[in-house]
Design a protein around this motif. Structure first.
Motif, PDB file in Angstrom:
ATOM      1  N   ASP A 187       0.823  -1.213   0.000  1.00 53.70           N
ATOM      2  CA  ASP A 187       0.000   0.000   0.000  1.00 53.70           C
ATOM      3  C   ASP A 187       0.854   1.259   0.000  1.00 53.70           C
ATOM      4  O   ASP A 187       0.541   2.241  -0.688  1.00 53.70           O
ATOM      5  CB  ASP A 187      -0.932   0.005   1.213  1.00 53.70           C
ATOM      6  N   ILE A 188       1.939   1.241   0.770  1.00 52.25           N
ATOM      7  CA  ILE A 188       2.802   2.421   0.853  1.00 52.25           C
ATOM      8  C   ILE A 188       3.505   2.669  -0.478  1.00 52.25           C
ATOM      9  O   ILE A 188       3.563   3.803  -0.969  1.00 52.25           O
ATOM     10  CB  ILE A 188       3.833   2.250   1.984  1.00 52.25           C
ATOM     11  N   THR A 189       4.028   1.613  -1.075  1.00 56.05           N
ATOM     12  CA  THR A 189       4.786   1.804  -2.312  1.00 56.05           C
ATOM     13  C   THR A 189       3.859   2.120  -3.488  1.00 56.05           C
ATOM     14  O   THR A 189       4.262   2.836  -4.412  1.00 56.05           O
ATOM     15  CB  THR A 189       5.644   0.566  -2.626  1.00 56.05           C
ATOM     16  N   ARG A 190       2.635   1.635  -3.460  1.00 56.59           N
ATOM     17  CA  ARG A 190       1.681   2.027  -4.501  1.00 56.59           C
ATOM     18  C   ARG A 190       1.380   3.517  -4.389  1.00 56.59           C
ATOM     19  O   ARG A 190       1.321   4.227  -5.390  1.00 56.59           O
ATOM     20  CB  ARG A 190       0.387   1.226  -4.384  1.00 56.59           C
ATOM     21  N   ARG A 191       1.234   4.001  -3.162  1.00 60.36           N
ATOM     22  CA  ARG A 191       1.005   5.429  -2.967  1.00 60.36           C
ATOM     23  C   ARG A 191       2.205   6.245  -3.440  1.00 60.36           C
ATOM     24  O   ARG A 191       2.064   7.343  -3.969  1.00 60.36           O
ATOM     25  CB  ARG A 191       0.752   5.717  -1.485  1.00 60.36           C
ATOM     26  N   ASN A 192       3.405   5.684  -3.248  1.00 59.59           N
ATOM     27  CA  ASN A 192       4.637   6.370  -3.658  1.00 59.59           C
ATOM     28  C   ASN A 192       4.966   6.144  -5.136  1.00 59.59           C
ATOM     29  O   ASN A 192       6.057   6.510  -5.591  1.00 59.59           O
ATOM     30  CB  ASN A 192       5.812   5.902  -2.791  1.00 59.59           C
ATOM     31  N   GLU A 193       4.037   5.517  -5.869  1.00 57.72           N
ATOM     32  CA  GLU A 193       4.174   5.275  -7.309  1.00 57.72           C
ATOM     33  C   GLU A 193       5.352   4.356  -7.648  1.00 57.72           C
ATOM     34  O   GLU A 193       5.933   4.450  -8.724  1.00 57.72           O
ATOM     35  CB  GLU A 193       4.288   6.601  -8.076  1.00 57.72           C
ATOM     36  N   GLN A 194       5.680   3.447  -6.726  1.00 58.35           N
ATOM     37  CA  GLN A 194       6.655   2.394  -6.998  1.00 58.35           C
ATOM     38  C   GLN A 194       5.857   1.140  -7.365  1.00 58.35           C
ATOM     39  O   GLN A 194       5.748   0.195  -6.598  1.00 58.35           O
ATOM     40  CB  GLN A 194       7.537   2.160  -5.774  1.00 58.35           C
ATOM     41  N   CYS A 195       5.319   1.155  -8.566  1.00 65.94           N
ATOM     42  CA  CYS A 195       4.267   0.186  -8.915  1.00 65.94           C
ATOM     43  C   CYS A 195       4.781  -1.238  -9.086  1.00 65.94           C
ATOM     44  O   CYS A 195       4.056  -2.194  -8.832  1.00 65.94           O
ATOM     45  CB  CYS A 195       3.545   0.656 -10.172  1.00 65.94           C
ATOM     46  N   LYS A 196       6.020  -1.411  -9.527  1.00 68.78           N
ATOM     47  CA  LYS A 196       6.556  -2.764  -9.635  1.00 68.78           C
ATOM     48  C   LYS A 196       6.717  -3.379  -8.248  1.00 68.78           C
ATOM     49  O   LYS A 196       6.327  -4.524  -8.015  1.00 68.78           O
ATOM     50  CB  LYS A 196       7.892  -2.750 -10.375  1.00 68.78           C
ATOM     51  N   LEU A 197       7.283  -2.617  -7.332  1.00 64.27           N
ATOM     52  CA  LEU A 197       7.437  -3.100  -5.959  1.00 64.27           C
ATOM     53  C   LEU A 197       6.073  -3.362  -5.332  1.00 64.27           C
ATOM     54  O   LEU A 197       5.869  -4.375  -4.647  1.00 64.27           O
ATOM     55  CB  LEU A 197       8.221  -2.079  -5.131  1.00 64.27           C
ATOM     56  N   ALA A 198       5.104  -2.482  -5.574  1.00 65.36           N
ATOM     57  CA  ALA A 198       3.762  -2.672  -5.026  1.00 65.36           C
ATOM     58  C   ALA A 198       3.133  -3.951  -5.558  1.00 65.36           C
ATOM     59  O   ALA A 198       2.564  -4.747  -4.794  1.00 65.36           O
ATOM     60  CB  ALA A 198       2.883  -1.467  -5.358  1.00 65.36           C
ATOM     61  N   MET A 199       3.239  -4.191  -6.874  1.00 65.74           N
ATOM     62  CA  MET A 199       2.669  -5.399  -7.463  1.00 65.74           C
ATOM     63  C   MET A 199       3.237  -6.651  -6.817  1.00 65.74           C
ATOM     64  O   MET A 199       2.502  -7.565  -6.426  1.00 65.74           O
ATOM     65  CB  MET A 199       2.944  -5.442  -8.963  1.00 65.74           C
ATOM     66  N   LEU A 200       4.551  -6.700  -6.671  1.00 62.94           N
ATOM     67  CA  LEU A 200       5.197  -7.879  -6.110  1.00 62.94           C
ATOM     68  C   LEU A 200       4.851  -8.065  -4.634  1.00 62.94           C
ATOM     69  O   LEU A 200       4.721  -9.193  -4.151  1.00 62.94           O
ATOM     70  CB  LEU A 200       6.709  -7.791  -6.304  1.00 62.94           C
ATOM     71  N   ALA A 201       4.680  -6.954  -3.912  1.00 66.47           N
ATOM     72  CA  ALA A 201       4.314  -7.047  -2.495  1.00 66.47           C
ATOM     73  C   ALA A 201       2.867  -7.505  -2.330  1.00 66.47           C
ATOM     74  O   ALA A 201       2.550  -8.278  -1.419  1.00 66.47           O
ATOM     75  CB  ALA A 201       4.548  -5.705  -1.811  1.00 66.47           C
ATOM     76  N   TYR A 202       1.972  -7.032  -3.196  1.00 65.89           N
ATOM     77  CA  TYR A 202       0.587  -7.528  -3.151  1.00 65.89           C
ATOM     78  C   TYR A 202       0.561  -9.023  -3.448  1.00 65.89           C
ATOM     79  O   TYR A 202      -0.191  -9.788  -2.817  1.00 65.89           O
ATOM     80  CB  TYR A 202      -0.284  -6.788  -4.167  1.00 65.89           C
ATOM     81  N   ALA A 203       1.370  -9.454  -4.423  1.00 63.97           N
ATOM     82  CA  ALA A 203       1.434 -10.876  -4.762  1.00 63.97           C
ATOM     83  C   ALA A 203       1.956 -11.685  -3.573  1.00 63.97           C
ATOM     84  O   ALA A 203       1.474 -12.794  -3.301  1.00 63.97           O
ATOM     85  CB  ALA A 203       2.330 -11.086  -5.977  1.00 63.97           C
ATOM     86  N   ARG A 204       2.925 -11.121  -2.864  1.00 63.57           N
ATOM     87  CA  ARG A 204       3.470 -11.817  -1.698  1.00 63.57           C
ATOM     88  C   ARG A 204       2.418 -11.918  -0.594  1.00 63.57           C
ATOM     89  O   ARG A 204       2.352 -12.914   0.135  1.00 63.57           O
ATOM     90  CB  ARG A 204       4.709 -11.078  -1.180  1.00 63.57           C
ATOM     91  N   THR A 205       1.583 -10.886  -0.479  1.00 59.30           N
ATOM     92  CA  THR A 205       0.482 -10.926   0.483  1.00 59.30           C
ATOM     93  C   THR A 205      -0.462 -12.073   0.153  1.00 59.30           C
ATOM     94  O   THR A 205      -0.841 -12.869   1.027  1.00 59.30           O
ATOM     95  CB  THR A 205      -0.306  -9.602   0.458  1.00 59.30           C
ATOM     96  N   MET A 206      -0.832 -12.188  -1.123  1.00 58.42           N
ATOM     97  CA  MET A 206      -1.734 -13.255  -1.558  1.00 58.42           C
ATOM     98  C   MET A 206      -1.114 -14.627  -1.331  1.00 58.42           C
ATOM     99  O   MET A 206      -1.815 -15.589  -1.016  1.00 58.42           O
ATOM    100  CB  MET A 206      -2.076 -13.064  -3.036  1.00 58.42           C
ATOM    101  N   HIS A 207       0.198 -14.703  -1.460  1.00 56.66           N
ATOM    102  CA  HIS A 207       0.906 -15.974  -1.262  1.00 56.66           C
ATOM    103  C   HIS A 207       0.749 -16.479   0.171  1.00 56.66           C
ATOM    104  O   HIS A 207       0.726 -17.695   0.405  1.00 56.66           O
ATOM    105  CB  HIS A 207       2.387 -15.785  -1.603  1.00 56.66           C
TER     106      HIS A 207
END
Length: 302
Positions: A187-207
């Motif tokens: 959520d923090i990195t998506r807000r900071n427009e670090q979208c690749k990092l945000a995508m991978l972190a969301y995926a890790r959450t789902m994992h």
């Protein structure tokens, strides 16, 4: 202590948090810091000052009609002490993190407050009483998951987003098996427009979560990944120029792990109803990083 060992009420013209649990927090910190003077007034956390109550009383909107009743329902389970602030031989206080209190204040148009419990027999309202006022430096590598999580939330509420990222990264480093760690980072990195990092972190959450037991979080991450992929970046571990710089070195082993077949299957028909708006220029170089599991932080771009 039990939940009912704390109460939110008016006292001396202000609205504050009182009770045995507040007394216990104050005495514990005071003893550890060598503070021996006991204030003449009861230990408390100020929720609304006299001036703020006066300001709200002149508000003609309906939002103040049930101020006392609404205040009494604020969640008090996570009132966290970070230690003594100020100087133990002068004006001093317990630095408190209480996000539910600040969420309540924001609903009434008030800024975030540096919550604290005054320990000295006199007070000074001018100094910074946030965690930056701690008598000894806060060592985040010793904090538990819950405290780090509340520091992330506090930093976001206070618009200190760079600091929120630091705490969230620490959560992922020290508690990599907690879905909460990765969700905060995402959520923090998506807000900071670090979208690749945000995508991978969301995926890790789902994992780390069971889809059936955590359907709401799973759907939330799914939608955020779709937003990142549709608008800002390529799928999964396919990196564009400079995107690898978003990934903290100490998190690469976790974040660059290939997605499971179950996760990939979830996204197979993702564009059946809509088309992606993100377009990668043909001249831009794309690569998939290689992480050597034998090396702690080794990686090669291919």
């Amino acid at each position: 202590m039990a939940e009912n060992d704390i109460s939110i009420k008016r006292g001396g013209g202000f609205m504050g948090v009182f009770g045995p649990r507040i007394d216990s927090i104050a005495r514990e910190v005071a003893t550890a810091a060598g503070v021996t003077i006991v204030p003449s007034s009861p230990y408390h956390i100020t929720l609304l000052t006299k001036d703020e109550l006066r300001q709200l009383s002149t508000d003609s909107s309906n939002k103040i009609d049930r101020l006392n009743e609404n205040a009494a329902t604020i969640d008090t389970r996570n009132i966290l002490s970070l230690g003594v602030g100020g100087h133990p031989n002068g004006v001093c206080w317990v630095v408190i993190i209480w996000n539910a209190g600040n969420i309540f204040r924001k609903k009434y148009g008030l800024p975030c407050k540096q919550f604290h419990i005054t320990l000295s027999d006199h007070d000074d309202h001018t100094p910074d009483k946030s965690l930056h006022s701690l008598h000894t430096t806060l060592s985040i590598d010793t904090l538990d998951l819950n405290t780090l999580d509340h520091l992330v939330l506090y930093s976001n509420l206070s618009d200190q987003h760079d600091q929120a990222f630091i705490y969230a990264r620490e959560m992922c480093i020290r508690f990599p098996d907690s879905e909460k760690s990765w969700l905060r980072l995402a959520d923090i990195t998506r807000r900071n427009e670090q979208c690749k990092l945000a995508m991978l972190a969301y995926a890790r959450t789902m994992h780390h979560i069971d889809e059936q037991e955590n359907e709401k979080i799973h759907d939330y991450c799914y939608k955020k990944i779709l937003n990142c992929a549709s608008m800002y970046t390529e799928w999964e571990c396919l990196f564009g120029e400079n995107e690898l710089d978003q990934i903290p070195e100490e998190l690469k082993m976790s974040l660059l792990t290939p997605w499971t077949q179950t996760m990939r299957q979830r996204f197979v028909n993702i564009y059946s109803d809509e088309q992606p708006q993100y377009q990668q220029l043909s001249r831009e170089h794309l690569f998939v990083p290689f992480i050597d599991p034998r090396q702690r932080n080794g990686n090669l771009g291919n």
